[in-house]
Motif scaffolding. Sequence first.
Motif, PDB file in Angstrom:
ATOM      1  N   THR A  41      66.743 110.668  17.592  1.00 37.43           N
ATOM      2  CA  THR A  41      66.384 109.835  18.739  1.00 37.43           C
ATOM      3  C   THR A  41      66.719 108.383  18.419  1.00 37.43           C
ATOM      4  O   THR A  41      67.073 108.072  17.277  1.00 37.43           O
ATOM      5  CB  THR A  41      64.880 109.999  19.086  1.00 37.43           C
ATOM      6  OG1 THR A  41      64.590 109.228  20.254  1.00 37.43           O
ATOM      7  CG2 THR A  41      63.986 109.505  17.948  1.00 37.43           C
ATOM      8  N   MET A  42      66.621 107.497  19.393  1.00 35.61           N
ATOM      9  CA  MET A  42      66.886 106.064  19.184  1.00 35.61           C
ATOM     10  C   MET A  42      68.197 105.884  18.415  1.00 35.61           C
ATOM     11  O   MET A  42      68.217 105.227  17.371  1.00 35.61           O
ATOM     12  CB  MET A  42      65.737 105.413  18.410  1.00 35.61           C
ATOM     13  CG  MET A  42      64.392 105.598  19.078  1.00 35.61           C
ATOM     14  SD  MET A  42      63.037 104.944  18.094  1.00 35.61           S
ATOM     15  CE  MET A  42      61.642 105.436  19.085  1.00 35.61           C
ATOM     16  N   GLY A  43      69.258 106.489  18.904  1.00 32.70           N
ATOM     17  CA  GLY A  43      70.529 106.418  18.175  1.00 32.70           C
ATOM     18  C   GLY A  43      70.564 107.514  17.136  1.00 32.70           C
ATOM     19  O   GLY A  43      70.672 108.685  17.476  1.00 32.70           O
ATOM     20  N   THR A  44      70.424 107.117  15.872  1.00 28.47           N
ATOM     21  CA  THR A  44      70.603 108.111  14.811  1.00 28.47           C
ATOM     22  C   THR A  44      69.353 108.292  13.958  1.00 28.47           C
ATOM     23  O   THR A  44      69.430 108.745  12.826  1.00 28.47           O
ATOM     24  CB  THR A  44      71.753 107.670  13.881  1.00 28.47           C
ATOM     25  OG1 THR A  44      71.432 106.361  13.399  1.00 28.47           O
ATOM     26  CG2 THR A  44      73.077 107.632  14.601  1.00 28.47           C
ATOM     27  N   ILE A  45      68.222 107.925  14.512  1.00 27.04           N
ATOM     28  CA  ILE A  45      66.993 108.093  13.735  1.00 27.04           C
ATOM     29  C   ILE A  45      66.534 109.552  13.815  1.00 27.04           C
ATOM     30  O   ILE A  45      66.424 110.123  14.905  1.00 27.04           O
ATOM     31  CB  ILE A  45      65.893 107.145  14.263  1.00 27.04           C
ATOM     32  CG1 ILE A  45      66.317 105.688  14.028  1.00 27.04           C
ATOM     33  CG2 ILE A  45      64.554 107.429  13.585  1.00 27.04           C
ATOM     34  CD1 ILE A  45      65.365 104.673  14.581  1.00 27.04           C
ATOM     35  N   GLY A  46      66.294 110.143  12.669  1.00 23.43           N
ATOM     36  CA  GLY A  46      65.900 111.550  12.630  1.00 23.43           C
ATOM     37  C   GLY A  46      64.418 111.718  12.898  1.00 23.43           C
ATOM     38  O   GLY A  46      63.618 110.842  12.578  1.00 23.43           O
ATOM     39  N   TYR A  47      64.073 112.842  13.514  1.00 21.69           N
ATOM     40  CA  TYR A  47      62.652 113.174  13.626  1.00 21.69           C
ATOM     41  C   TYR A  47      62.392 114.566  13.069  1.00 21.69           C
ATOM     42  O   TYR A  47      63.290 115.406  13.005  1.00 21.69           O
ATOM     43  CB  TYR A  47      62.144 113.025  15.060  1.00 21.69           C
ATOM     44  CG  TYR A  47      62.622 114.047  16.062  1.00 21.69           C
ATOM     45  CD1 TYR A  47      62.156 115.361  16.037  1.00 21.69           C
ATOM     46  CD2 TYR A  47      63.531 113.695  17.069  1.00 21.69           C
ATOM     47  CE1 TYR A  47      62.584 116.299  16.967  1.00 21.69           C
ATOM     48  CE2 TYR A  47      63.969 114.625  18.004  1.00 21.69           C
ATOM     49  CZ  TYR A  47      63.489 115.924  17.936  1.00 21.69           C
ATOM     50  OH  TYR A  47      63.919 116.854  18.854  1.00 21.69           O
ATOM     51  N   ASN A  48      61.152 114.777  12.648  1.00 22.92           N
ATOM     52  CA  ASN A  48      60.749 116.032  12.038  1.00 22.92           C
ATOM     53  C   ASN A  48      59.302 116.284  12.474  1.00 22.92           C
ATOM     54  O   ASN A  48      58.421 115.498  12.130  1.00 22.92           O
ATOM     55  CB  ASN A  48      60.863 115.872  10.515  1.00 22.92           C
ATOM     56  CG  ASN A  48      60.477 117.129   9.784  1.00 22.92           C
ATOM     57  OD1 ASN A  48      60.348 118.206  10.378  1.00 22.92           O
ATOM     58  ND2 ASN A  48      60.264 116.999   8.486  1.00 22.92           N
ATOM     59  N   ILE A  49      59.121 117.318  13.259  1.00 24.20           N
ATOM     60  CA  ILE A  49      57.799 117.567  13.849  1.00 24.20           C
ATOM     61  C   ILE A  49      57.372 118.989  13.486  1.00 24.20           C
ATOM     62  O   ILE A  49      58.143 119.929  13.635  1.00 24.20           O
ATOM     63  CB  ILE A  49      57.883 117.388  15.389  1.00 24.20           C
ATOM     64  CG1 ILE A  49      58.232 115.927  15.714  1.00 24.20           C
ATOM     65  CG2 ILE A  49      56.577 117.793  16.060  1.00 24.20           C
ATOM     66  CD1 ILE A  49      58.792 115.709  17.089  1.00 24.20           C
ATOM     67  N   LYS A  50      56.174 119.114  12.963  1.00 22.26           N
ATOM     68  CA  LYS A  50      55.649 120.439  12.612  1.00 22.26           C
ATOM     69  C   LYS A  50      54.295 120.614  13.291  1.00 22.26           C
ATOM     70  O   LYS A  50      53.494 119.683  13.313  1.00 22.26           O
ATOM     71  CB  LYS A  50      55.457 120.551  11.097  1.00 22.26           C
ATOM     72  CG  LYS A  50      56.752 120.473  10.302  1.00 22.26           C
ATOM     73  CD  LYS A  50      56.456 120.600   8.817  1.00 22.26           C
ATOM     74  CE  LYS A  50      57.641 120.254   7.946  1.00 22.26           C
ATOM     75  NZ  LYS A  50      58.762 121.174   8.093  1.00 22.26           N
ATOM     76  N   TYR A  51      54.055 121.809  13.811  1.00 26.17           N
ATOM     77  CA  TYR A  51      52.750 122.059  14.425  1.00 26.17           C
ATOM     78  C   TYR A  51      52.399 123.530  14.342  1.00 26.17           C
ATOM     79  O   TYR A  51      53.266 124.392  14.203  1.00 26.17           O
ATOM     80  CB  TYR A  51      52.728 121.561  15.877  1.00 26.17           C
ATOM     81  CG  TYR A  51      53.863 122.078  16.735  1.00 26.17           C
ATOM     82  CD1 TYR A  51      55.071 121.399  16.790  1.00 26.17           C
ATOM     83  CD2 TYR A  51      53.720 123.245  17.476  1.00 26.17           C
ATOM     84  CE1 TYR A  51      56.117 121.872  17.557  1.00 26.17           C
ATOM     85  CE2 TYR A  51      54.760 123.726  18.255  1.00 26.17           C
ATOM     86  CZ  TYR A  51      55.961 123.035  18.289  1.00 26.17           C
ATOM     87  OH  TYR A  51      56.997 123.524  19.047  1.00 26.17           O
ATOM     88  N   LEU A  52      51.101 123.798  14.396  1.00 27.04           N
ATOM     89  CA  LEU A  52      50.603 125.162  14.222  1.00 27.04           C
ATOM     90  C   LEU A  52      50.020 125.691  15.533  1.00 27.04           C
ATOM     91  O   LEU A  52      49.305 124.973  16.236  1.00 27.04           O
ATOM     92  CB  LEU A  52      49.511 125.172  13.145  1.00 27.04           C
ATOM     93  CG  LEU A  52      49.966 125.341  11.694  1.00 27.04           C
ATOM     94  CD1 LEU A  52      50.919 124.243  11.290  1.00 27.04           C
ATOM     95  CD2 LEU A  52      48.768 125.346  10.767  1.00 27.04           C
ATOM     96  N   GLN A  53      50.344 126.945  15.815  1.00 31.82           N
ATOM     97  CA  GLN A  53      49.810 127.605  17.007  1.00 31.82           C
ATOM     98  C   GLN A  53      49.592 129.083  16.708  1.00 31.82           C
ATOM     99  O   GLN A  53      50.270 129.652  15.848  1.00 31.82           O
ATOM    100  CB  GLN A  53      50.821 127.523  18.160  1.00 31.82           C
ATOM    101  CG  GLN A  53      51.046 126.152  18.725  1.00 31.82           C
ATOM    102  CD  GLN A  53      52.219 126.185  19.689  1.00 31.82           C
ATOM    103  OE1 GLN A  53      53.324 126.543  19.323  1.00 31.82           O
ATOM    104  NE2 GLN A  53      51.952 125.834  20.934  1.00 31.82           N
TER     105      GLN A  53
END
Length: 346
Positions: A41-53
Amino acid sequence: MNDPRKRTLRVILFLIAILLLYRVLKEDEERLQMTTVTGQTMGTIGYNIKYLQLNPVNFKGSIDSLLRAFNQSLSTYIPDSEISRLNRSDTLVFESALFYPILHASRQVFDETGGAFDPTIGPLVNIWGFGPDKTIQVPDSSTVQSLLTKVGFDLIDFNQSFATKRNGAILDFGAIAKGYAIDRVANFLERKGVENYMVEIGGEVRAKGQNDKGEIWSIGVEDPTVEDNEQKLLAIVKLDEKSIATSGNYRNYYQRDGRTYAHILDPRTGYNSLHRLLSASVFTEECMMADAYATAFMVMGLELTKTFLDKNSDVEAILIYADEDNELRSFVSEGIAEDVIMNKAL
Ligand code: AMP
Ligand code: MG
């Protein structure tokens, strides 16, 4: 074999076995499962999202569209974003619900830090070669002085519906937007009923609950003195219902004629503020606030930051600094100390 007691015993054992199998299967079914979503996102900024369900749903599509809407409002790189239009025209009637909260938070941190954090700093960031145009040319003092007239959050007026600005000031939320985007993603997950998550965008993190091993999420704090390609963790921090944002002058700087020029500038002088403070990792509930404070602390330096932390019990920090003998030292504020494991004794 016909012994009725033996038969009863066999039946009982059989029933126990069925019961145990049922419990194992049931537990497995009720175990929370982790989903990992990554992207840019925001150009080339990486994101990493973890969640439990219990029943995993992949939210990548929703998260990406949330982040697209975020950038369409607040990215100065998108010519028709809300912020770009405000920067060109001097007035903006808010179209999204995103603009007012970030202005409000900016105002708060600007006031609390005596102007050390200031999202109107953009023209100075550009002239020092840290904006979109990366040509490095150390500006002379009259250029800096004249640009200072365009800098100052007091040049921005706003309420919940619109913003206006004076003196050709421009807004750039580069020092707070990553944290804000993280809060938006975290709020989205909470609305979906997720109670255990870790949201990371470009190194800033907000976490709640536990990971898939049943442990509180732990986050590493990097050593500000090592080069980019050999990141070493200086500390590990447990993060629950909290955010962490780190600012430092250790990545984004250049050297000219034996002097170092770094990307965090003092909005009151127009010059970069190099202190013994090498990095500030800040902990608050909302990541937007941690992000803004972290940048401000790099301007304020070690002593003013310590005083600030003493007075503000809802803000904690790990400060990494060089002492008089140039030895690396750390300061960990009291409220976070028991969640921090230092890798090196500093
Ligand atoms: P961060 O990485 O969150 O500390 O943000 C740093 C970026 O914010 C810089 O690269 C500049 O674009 C901008 N910036 C620099 N100095 C300031 C300041 N004093 N207040 C607000 N933004 C700043
Ligand atoms: Mg910041």
